[in-house]
Design a protein around this motif. Structure first.
Motif, short mmCIF file in Angstrom:
data_model
loop_
_atom_site.label_atom_id
_atom_site.label_comp_id
_atom_site.label_asym_id
_atom_site.label_seq_id
_atom_site.Cartn_x
_atom_site.Cartn_y
_atom_site.Cartn_z
N THR B 132 -54.25 -20.24 -26.20
CA THR B 132 -53.75 -21.35 -27.03
C THR B 132 -54.75 -21.82 -28.08
OG1 THR B 132 -54.54 -22.95 -25.42
CG2 THR B 132 -52.25 -22.24 -25.19
N MET B 133 -55.94 -21.28 -28.03
CA MET B 133 -56.99 -21.71 -28.97
C MET B 133 -56.64 -21.29 -30.41
SD MET B 133 -60.91 -20.46 -28.83
CE MET B 133 -60.60 -18.87 -29.56
N LYS B 134 -56.79 -22.22 -31.35
CA LYS B 134 -56.48 -21.92 -32.75
C LYS B 134 -57.75 -21.44 -33.46
CE LYS B 134 -52.37 -23.30 -31.91
NZ LYS B 134 -52.60 -23.36 -30.46
N LYS B 135 -57.57 -20.41 -34.28
CA LYS B 135 -58.75 -19.79 -34.90
C LYS B 135 -59.10 -20.43 -36.24
CE LYS B 135 -57.60 -15.31 -32.94
NZ LYS B 135 -56.29 -14.73 -33.01
N PHE B 136 -60.37 -20.37 -36.56
CA PHE B 136 -60.83 -20.82 -37.89
C PHE B 136 -60.54 -19.74 -38.92
CE2 PHE B 136 -63.28 -24.10 -35.76
CZ PHE B 136 -63.33 -25.10 -36.72
N GLY B 137 -60.48 -20.13 -40.14
CA GLY B 137 -60.36 -19.17 -41.24
C GLY B 137 -58.95 -18.66 -41.49
N LEU B 138 -57.95 -19.35 -40.91
CA LEU B 138 -56.57 -18.93 -41.14
C LEU B 138 -55.74 -20.02 -41.81
CD1 LEU B 138 -55.91 -17.06 -37.76
CD2 LEU B 138 -56.18 -16.02 -40.01
N GLU B 139 -56.43 -20.92 -42.47
CA GLU B 139 -55.70 -22.01 -43.15
C GLU B 139 -54.96 -21.46 -44.36
OE1 GLU B 139 -58.37 -25.21 -44.12
OE2 GLU B 139 -59.12 -25.34 -42.08
N ASN B 140 -53.91 -22.17 -44.72
CA ASN B 140 -53.14 -21.78 -45.89
C ASN B 140 -53.82 -22.37 -47.14
OD1 ASN B 140 -51.02 -20.62 -47.18
ND2 ASN B 140 -49.44 -21.98 -46.36
N GLY B 141 -54.28 -21.54 -48.00
CA GLY B 141 -54.97 -22.02 -49.21
C GLY B 141 -54.00 -22.56 -50.24
N ALA B 142 -54.32 -23.70 -50.81
CA ALA B 142 -53.42 -24.31 -51.80
C ALA B 142 -53.48 -23.55 -53.12
CB ALA B 142 -53.80 -25.76 -52.01
N ASP B 143 -52.33 -23.49 -53.81
CA ASP B 143 -52.29 -22.87 -55.13
C ASP B 143 -52.53 -23.91 -56.22
OD1 ASP B 143 -51.35 -20.32 -54.05
OD2 ASP B 143 -49.51 -21.43 -53.60
N PHE B 144 -52.11 -25.14 -55.94
CA PHE B 144 -52.22 -26.20 -56.96
C PHE B 144 -52.84 -27.46 -56.34
CE2 PHE B 144 -48.70 -23.54 -58.24
CZ PHE B 144 -48.93 -23.36 -59.59
N ILE B 145 -53.50 -28.23 -57.19
CA ILE B 145 -54.02 -29.53 -56.74
C ILE B 145 -53.35 -30.63 -57.57
CG2 ILE B 145 -56.10 -29.41 -58.23
CD1 ILE B 145 -57.59 -30.89 -55.93
N LEU B 146 -52.96 -31.69 -56.87
CA LEU B 146 -52.31 -32.82 -57.53
C LEU B 146 -53.31 -33.98 -57.63
CD1 LEU B 146 -49.43 -33.69 -58.52
CD2 LEU B 146 -49.08 -34.66 -56.26
N GLN B 147 -53.63 -34.35 -58.85
CA GLN B 147 -54.59 -35.44 -59.07
C GLN B 147 -53.95 -36.50 -59.96
OE1 GLN B 147 -57.16 -32.48 -60.75
NE2 GLN B 147 -58.77 -32.92 -59.28
#
Lengths: 118, 193
Positions: B132-147
């Motif tokens: 059940t352990m979640k791994k590092f380095g598998l995040e979904n990278g954003a395509d856009f940033i809202l500022q």
């Protein structure tokens, strides 16, 4: 022989990993690593305000509000003067200065160093 | 003795009921303007306008056509440069909610919540079962940033005052720095003291 082969494969794997890291994508800036390293170091500081509202507000001049503020300031000043007068006597009057004040400070005289009258 | 007790009770009741605060529930949509400052209605109008702009403009279609997947957005910083304290989260959350409900835009967590997520993931590395352990380095990278930014212009003399708020949101492609969308909402108010 075995040792030579093993060291050869280890060297090959290391070279492949390095080559993969330095392989550039089409049209990629060859000095991208300089920028990457710089921002990796600074990322904690740069991302601290993500998803927050940074308040850089200013005080707008409002004629009516300024008038109200002046009024409040006058009220507070008067109140402070009244309190000081009650405690130390009237500093502003030549006839009721500290020396002649019935509440003037006289250390060692009566209670708390404050005296009433002469 | 009885009459004294009765009178005392009546007096206490009268005093307590006369001084009691009255609170009534109102519809958040009908929040009245009281001081003339930024309020719930302004936040709601801003959210509605910006939501309709961001979901209907062509940047989504362009991205889907080019990449074959829906764009993923991360919410960055909003700077309030107006003369009032305004919390942008009230309308930004409405906007984020519209991304999820419309299913047109993906959203990834940012800021302190993301830090908390990573901390939980780090905790799992030593405490959770391997399955059940979640791994590092598998995040979904954003395509856009809202500022975004909030600005205001105030013009006041004697008891009259006009205030104009301008809320701008910008969506930028993280890889290319290209600004693909700028949303704007202006609110003007006339206040008489």
């Amino acid at each position: 022989m075995k040792k030579i082969l093993l060291s050869f494969f280890v060297a090959l794997a290391g070279f492949a990993a390095h080559a993969q890291e330095t392989t550039l994508a089409p049209d990629q800036n060859p000095r991208y690593a300089e920028s990457r390293d710089r921002y990796i170091k600074a990322q904690d500081q740069l991302l601290v305000n993500m998803n927050t509202t940074v308040q850089q507000t200013y005080k707008a001049y409002d004629w009516y509000e300024a008038k109200q503020e002046r009024k409040l300031q006058r009220y507070n000043d008067r109140r402070e003067r009244r309190l000081l007068r009650a405690q130390y006597g009237n500093f502003y009057s030549p006839y009721d200065n500290n020396y002649y004040s019935p509440y003037r400070y006289a250390p060692g005289f009566r209670r708390n160093g404050w005296r009433r009258g002469w | 003795m009885k009459s004294i007790f009765l009178y005392a009770t009546a007096a206490i009741l009268l005093v307590t009921t006369a001084c009691s605060r009255k609170v009534t529930r109102i519809d958040p949509v009908d929040t009245p303007d009281i001081s003339g400052k930024w309020n719930n209605t302004d936040s709601r109008l801003t959210a509605e306008e910006l939501t309709s702009q961001i979901l209907t403009e062509k940047w989504i279609g362009d991205y889907v056509q080019a990449k074959g997947k829906k764009p993923v957005v991360i919410v960055g910083m909003v700077t309030n440069k107006s003369h009032e304290h305004i919390e942008a989260e009230t309308f930004m959350k409405d906007l984020e909610r519209s991304f999820i409900t419309s299913s047109k835009i993906g959203l990834v967590q940012s800021g302190k919540k993301r830090e908390e997520l990573r901390a939980e993931k780090a905790d799992q590395q030593t405490n959770a079962s391997v399955s059940t352990m979640k791994k590092f380095g598998l995040e979904n990278g954003a395509d856009f940033i809202l500022q975004g930014s909030i600005n205001s212009i105030v013009d006041a003399y004697k008891r009259k005052k006009t205030v104009t708020y301008q809320v701008n949101l910008e969506l930028t492609n993280i890889e290319t720095n290209e600004v693909v969308w700028i949303g704007e909402k202006k609110i003007a108010k006339n206040v008489k003291n």
